[in-house]
Enzyme design. Sequence first.
Site, PDB file in Angstrom:
ATOM      1  N   SER A 325       0.963  -1.459   0.118  1.00 50.31           N
ATOM      2  CA  SER A 325       0.045   0.097   0.067  1.00 50.31           C
ATOM      3  C   SER A 325       1.047   1.203  -0.042  1.00 50.31           C
ATOM      4  CB  SER A 325      -0.842   0.069   1.330  1.00 50.31           C
ATOM      5  OG  SER A 325      -1.545   1.177   1.406  1.00 50.31           O
ATOM      6  N   TYR A 399      -8.469   3.733   3.194  1.00 48.05           N
ATOM      7  CA  TYR A 399      -9.248   2.640   3.298  1.00 48.05           C
ATOM      8  C   TYR A 399      -8.552   1.356   3.409  1.00 48.05           C
ATOM      9  CZ  TYR A 399     -12.524  -1.028   2.815  1.00 48.05           C
ATOM     10  OH  TYR A 399     -12.972  -2.097   3.131  1.00 48.05           O
ATOM     11  N   GLU A 400      -7.486   1.273   2.597  1.00 49.87           N
ATOM     12  CA  GLU A 400      -6.502   0.211   2.557  1.00 49.87           C
ATOM     13  C   GLU A 400      -5.788  -0.108   3.817  1.00 49.87           C
ATOM     14  OE1 GLU A 400      -4.777   0.968  -1.810  1.00 49.87           O
ATOM     15  OE2 GLU A 400      -3.466   0.323  -0.365  1.00 49.87           O
ATOM     16  N   LEU A 401      -5.489   0.935   4.480  1.00 43.16           N
ATOM     17  CA  LEU A 401      -4.923   1.038   5.869  1.00 43.16           C
ATOM     18  C   LEU A 401      -5.898   0.536   6.746  1.00 43.16           C
ATOM     19  CD1 LEU A 401      -2.186   1.953   6.793  1.00 43.16           C
ATOM     20  CD2 LEU A 401      -3.147   4.304   7.035  1.00 43.16           C
ATOM     21  N   GLY A 404      -7.020  -3.174   6.395  1.00 42.42           N
ATOM     22  CA  GLY A 404      -5.740  -3.926   6.809  1.00 42.42           C
ATOM     23  C   GLY A 404      -5.793  -3.967   8.323  1.00 42.42           C
TER      24      GLY A 404
END
Length: 486
Positions: A325, A399-401, A404
């Site tokens: 990411s 959002y990825e963060l 995850g």
Amino acid sequence: MNCRELPLTLWVLIFVSTTESCTSRPHITVVEGEPFYLKYCSCSPAHEIETTTKNWYKSSGSQERVELNPRSSSRIALHGCVLEFWPVELNDTGSYSFQMANYTQKWKLNVIRRNKHSCFTERQVTSKTVEVKKFLQITCENSYYQTLVNSTSLYKNCKKLLENNKNPMIKKNAELEDQGYYSCVHFLHHNGKLFNITKTFNITIVEDRSNIVPVLLGPKLNHVAVELGKDVRLNCSALLNEEDVVYWMFGEENGSDPNIHEEKEIRIMTSEGKWHASKVLRIENIGENNLNVLYNCTVASTGGTDTKSFILVRKDGKTYDAFVSYLKECRPENGEEHTFAVEILPRVLEKHFGYKLCIFERDVVPGGAVVDEIHSLIEKSRRLIIVLSKSYMSNEVRYELESGLHEALVERKIKVILIEFTPVTDFTFLPQSLKLLKSHRVLKWKADKSLSYNSRFWKNLLYLMPAKAVKPGRDESEVLPVLSES
Ligand SMILES: *[C@@H]1O[C@H](CO)[C@@H](O)[C@H](O)[C@H]1NC(C)=O
Ligand SMILES: *[C@@H]1O[C@H](CO)[C@@H](O)[C@H](O)[C@H]1NC(C)=O
Ligand SMILES: *[C@@H]1O[C@H](CO)[C@@H](O)[C@H](O)[C@H]1NC(C)=O
Ligand SMILES: *[C@@H]1O[C@H](CO)[C@@H](O)[C@H](O)[C@H]1NC(C)=O
Ligand SMILES: *[C@@H]1O[C@H](CO)[C@@H](O)[C@H](O)[C@H]1NC(C)=O
């Protein structure tokens, strides 16, 4: 006290080291060296004072009976209806009789040797059995010598437990550890000499005789993720009664499976006298036939049975070793981050060390629901690598963060590796959960020092990456710089 304890206290077992006020037993055993007395049983207080003649006689073996008086031995004292020994010795063994008018009483006295190697003499113990959880009380008392007793100590297995001038005592609910020899030792002075009287209880604790309903520990149905070809150990443990049994049951339609082994049962007694048993079923070289069938473990007692089942399911293979990411909106000043994430990381981790990375921009065809896609890609990855820089926080990466991190920190499914690409001075914009990361999982990239494959940066990163079965090829020299052009 609650209601459940109530019936137990009705079963009170109290052992009191006391001496009956008159000597009613006709046969008496006593240990040499202790003060001792015989007392006629129908002696009224009036008799005590009355001047009626009272006579004591002793006979032993073939010897004729002799009348006893303080002149016959300095160790003997007569007080009304009582004959006292200070102390009693081996040669006092024999038959004794008391006579007063036409009343008479007889005793047979056996004086035994003191065990010089112990604080008590085994032949002179009172044995008692107490059930676990029942009330246990041991009180040291000696009513006859009460006024003379200077101090009393209580020993357990000859180790001093309590020392007290009055009456030491133990009051508790019995546990298995309470088993042992309890000796009450009363010390008293007489004519300037110190004597002691020892009374020993041999307390045996037995398990609660009431049976429990046996239970298997843990959930009733267990899905165990396994890899084909590997081994697995299914552990079945139960809390049960001594005579209960634990066994494994599974379908053996095609004869017994040579890869399935029942290991030896292990049992440990609990402090309540019940048992903890565990029995392991070992399945070696797991094959397709072992998946999705029930392996049942049962505990059986007269009171009933309890069963739990295990099902082996195929472990979801992860597609990627790590999801990378980073900031994607590459304005010119962020070009370095882009190069690092899309070129340097894959060149080292994939080409050199054989890992498989998921880099969204490279691996995902445009179109489709980005958010769902990212989520499922993170799920298919063993690690989440976040390349952190000042300008990291766009909505998308955020959002990825977040997702995850949610998996990493809440579900503990994925490990996060944080790479600080450019020094980040202000961490306040980071989600709260990221700040909980252990500092060893934050790696600092130093463009000048980190380039070489054997730099501290890559060593630390490899350490955080999933273990690889295959070692990197030796042909590529470790001194090769990662970037051919600078
Ligand atoms: C009690 O007295 C005997 C002698 O009669 C002695 O051998 C023993 O050591 C004494 N016990 C203690 C605990 O002092
Ligand atoms: C103490 O009690 C146990 C159990 O009843 C018995 O086996 C043991 O022999 C006793 N010990 C002595 C010294 O009497
Ligand atoms: C116990 O004996 C000692 C020594 O004779 C004496 O000093 C002490 O007062 C006595 N204690 C009691 C409680 O009788
Ligand atoms: C099985 O599980 C029990 C309880 O969880 C544990 O005490 C025991 O050591 C385990 N046995 C093995 C062989 O792993
Ligand atoms: C295992 O237990 C389940 C549920 O109690 C039962 O339906 C199944 O028949 C059992 N299988 C075997 C092989 O004992």
